[in-house]
Every structure is written in structure tokens, then in C-alpha cells.
Motif scaffolding. Structure first.
Motif: not given
Ligand SMILES: *[C@@H]1O[C@H](CO)[C@@H](O)[C@H](O)[C@H]1NC(C)=O
Ligand SMILES: *[C@@H]1O[C@H](CO)[C@@H](O)[C@H](O)[C@H]1NC(C)=O
Ligand SMILES: *[C@@H]1O[C@H](CO)[C@@H](O)[C@H](O)[C@H]1NC(C)=O
Length: 284
Positions: A11-23, A214-223
Motif C-alpha cells: 500500500l505504501l509503495s503504491d501511494f508514494s508516487t505523487a504523494k510526497d509533494w507539498c506547497y 460558467y467558463y470552460r477551458y482545457n487544463g490540468s490537475l492543479t497538484t
């Protein structure tokens, strides 16, 4: 015992990929996202400022159909994941379609972005309208019903996120937001979670928002990992809650300033829904 140990490791290795970032305050903090997550350097990133003088009206953008948003008991658990508080919905209970979306989407969760302890001077919305940022922003995240997370992340329209600005209103206090934000004191630290007991519906949280504007555009995840796989729908009208309710986010949760700075629009176009008058401005 041995068996249990193995499960934990997997479980830990599965979640570690993009989880150890921060602001702020760790190695993979905001200024370094691009180094560790190359997609964050892309040219179709989110969030953005929306310049209402430059948006293009699109006749295909009628009201979005919010399926089962009136149904009670669709919210399951509120979790503090160390970056935000995220409300997990019951699997397959709530959906989104129409409004120019070419597929059906299943809502997975909604979460929030906020600023500093004094939200008025340190607003934390990620998007903005003509440079105006709100104290808070709520994101309702849905995924194409025919895909899973890994296949959706590879397509520009794999995810559809509905974004709502949240502003303060001292006049009429929302009882539903009062009960909802009451839960925050129970989950101050990373890893805390609490089951939602009230029969809240999604619509109760969106009261006062004209869902056809509403407004609509193509973008990304913000994290991180910032996949460019999101069709964004940003509603013009803010949700209004009391200042006390707003302040519960940065004061009851053990971290603040959880938002990504705005990204260049580059050669993208922001469209507006049919009922939005291009020249209208927020007058609040
Ligand atoms: C809406 O709710 C009904 C009743 O619970 C359920 O059968 C249906 O699958 C839901 N629709 C979507 C799109 O989630
Ligand atoms: C996602 O779907 C693809 C294609 O159907 C499949 O190959 C893959 O194993 C799935 N991934 C997960 C994590 O379920
Ligand atoms: C998003 O990208 C797709 C595929 O490139 C394109 O067909 C669509 O028109 C774009 N939508 C917006 C809102 O720019």
C-alpha cells in the motif's frame, strides 16, 4: 504477522508516487514541482486567471446536468490528506454530463483550496475572474465513467472538474455549510478522517449559484503530477457562506495557503456558456 507486513508495504509503495509533494517546506515544494513532476511544466496548466473581455461565447455550452446532486446521503467521508480536506462520495452515486461535455462523468470527490489565516487579505482561490481571487475555491472532481484513473490521466478530457468560488456573506447563514464545516475541527491533521452522518446533498452546498453561467477551458490537475487531462468548468457565481465558516478552513486545519499560483494561458481559449453575457462583470 508476515502477511500483514506485506500488505502495508504494498500500500505504501503504491501511494508514494505523487504523494510526497507539498506547497511549502519540503523538498518537492511548489518551486520544484516541475523538476520532480515534468508535466507541471506543460503549456496547458491550471489554474488560470479568466479575463472576461477575452472569453468566447460558445453555443454548445448549455447547462451542465448534475445527476443525483439532489440526492441525500451521497457524501461518505471527509479526509485530511495533508494537502486539503477531501470529501469522498459514495461510489457511482453522483454524475455530471451535458454542458458541452462529450462523455458521462462520475463524481469521485470534492475538495478545497484556501489561503492564509486572514482569508480576506490572503485569498486562496486558484482561479480568478479579471484578477479577483476569492477566499476559497471548491473543486468537484469527476472522471469519465468509462475510464479508470490511469487511463483517464492520458486523455485531455479524462477528468471534468467543476470549480466554485466561495465568498463571505454576513447576511443569511447557511445551516448546511455550518454543519458541514463543523466537521473540520475533527480532522485537523494529515490522515484524520470522519464519516459524514447528515443527509447532505451536493445541491445544498451549491445554493445561490446559477449553474448555467460558467467558463470552460482545457487544463490540468492543479497538484502533482499535473496531468493535462481536465476539462474545467468554472462557475461565475460564488457560493456564499459566513466569514466564520470560511475561516474554519485555515484555522481548524493544521495548514494553510494550499493553492497553486496561476499558470500562463498560452494559446488556449476560454469559452463561456450561452447565458453568460460576455460584457457582464461581477459587481460584488
Ligand atoms: C443516481 O442514483 C440512482 C439511485 O440511487 C442510481 O441508480 C443511478 O445510478 C445514479 N446515477 C448516476 C449517474 O450516478
Ligand atoms: C485501467 O484500465 C486499463 C484498460 O482497461 C487496464 O489495462 C488497467 O489495468 C486499469 N488500471 C487499473 C489501475 O485498474
Ligand atoms: C479541448 O481539447 C479538445 C481536444 O484537443 C478539443 O477538441 C476541445 O475543443 C478543447 N476544448 C476547449 C474548451 O478548448
Amino acid at each position: 504477522m508476515l502477511f500483514k507486513t506485506c500488505v502495508v508495504v504494498i500500500l505504501l509503495s503504491d501511494f508514494s508516487t505523487a504523494k510526497d509533494w507539498c506547497y511549502f517546506g519540503c523538498e518537492k515544494s511548489l518551486p520544484h514541482w516541475g523538476k520532480y513532476y515534468p508535466k507541471c511544466n506543460g503549456h496547458k496548466q491550471s489554474p488560470i486567471n479568466i479575463d472576461t473581455q477575452k472569453v468566447v461565447k460558445n453555443q454548445e455550452l448549455a447547462s451542465v446536468d448534475l445527476i443525483n446532486f439532489s440526492l441525500p446521503h451521497t457524501m461518505k467521508m471527509l479526509k485530511n490528506n495533508g494537502h486539503t480536506v477531501e470529501c469522498e462520495l459514495k461510489a457511482g452515486a453522483v454524475g455530471v454530463q451535458g454542458g458541452g461535455l462529450k462523455h458521462k462523468y462520475t463524481v469521485l470527490q470534492f475538495h478545497f483550496h484556501w489561503g492564509g489565516k486572514d482569508l480576506v487579505n490572503h485569498p486562496g482561490s486558484e482561479h480568478s475572474l479579471n484578477g479577483h481571487r476569492s477566499p476559497l475555491e471548491m473543486h468537484i472532481v469527476s472522471r469519465r465513467s468509462d475510464l479508470n484513473d490511469s487511463t483517464a490521466a492520458k486523455l485531455q478530457d479524462g477528468f471534468a472538474v467543476l470549480g466554485f468560488f466561495i465568498e463571505s456573506n454576513e447576511k443569511d447563514m447557511s445551516q448546511v455549510w455550518e454543519s458541514f464545516t463543523d466537521y473540520l475541527q475533527k480532522i485537523p491533521r494529515k490522515g484524520d478522517k470522519v464519516r459524514i452522518m447528515e443527509p447532505f446533498s451536493m445541491h445544498q452546498l451549491l445554493k445561490g449559484v446559477d449553474l448555467s453561467k460558467y467558463y470552460r477551458y482545457n487544463g490540468s490537475l492543479t497538484t502533482p503530477p499535473c496531468d493535462e487531462a481536465v476539462v474545467w468548468t468554472i462557475f461565475k457565481d460564488p457560493i456564499r457562506i459566513s466569514k466564520d465558516q470560511l475561516l474554519r478552513f485555515p484555522t481548524q486545519i493544521s495548514f494553510d495557503n494550499v493553492y497553486r499560483p496561476q499558470q500562463p494561458l498560452n494559446n488556449r481559449v476560454v469559452y463561456s456558456s450561452t447565458t453568460l453575457n460576455r460584457r457582464s462583470h461581477r459587481n460584488n
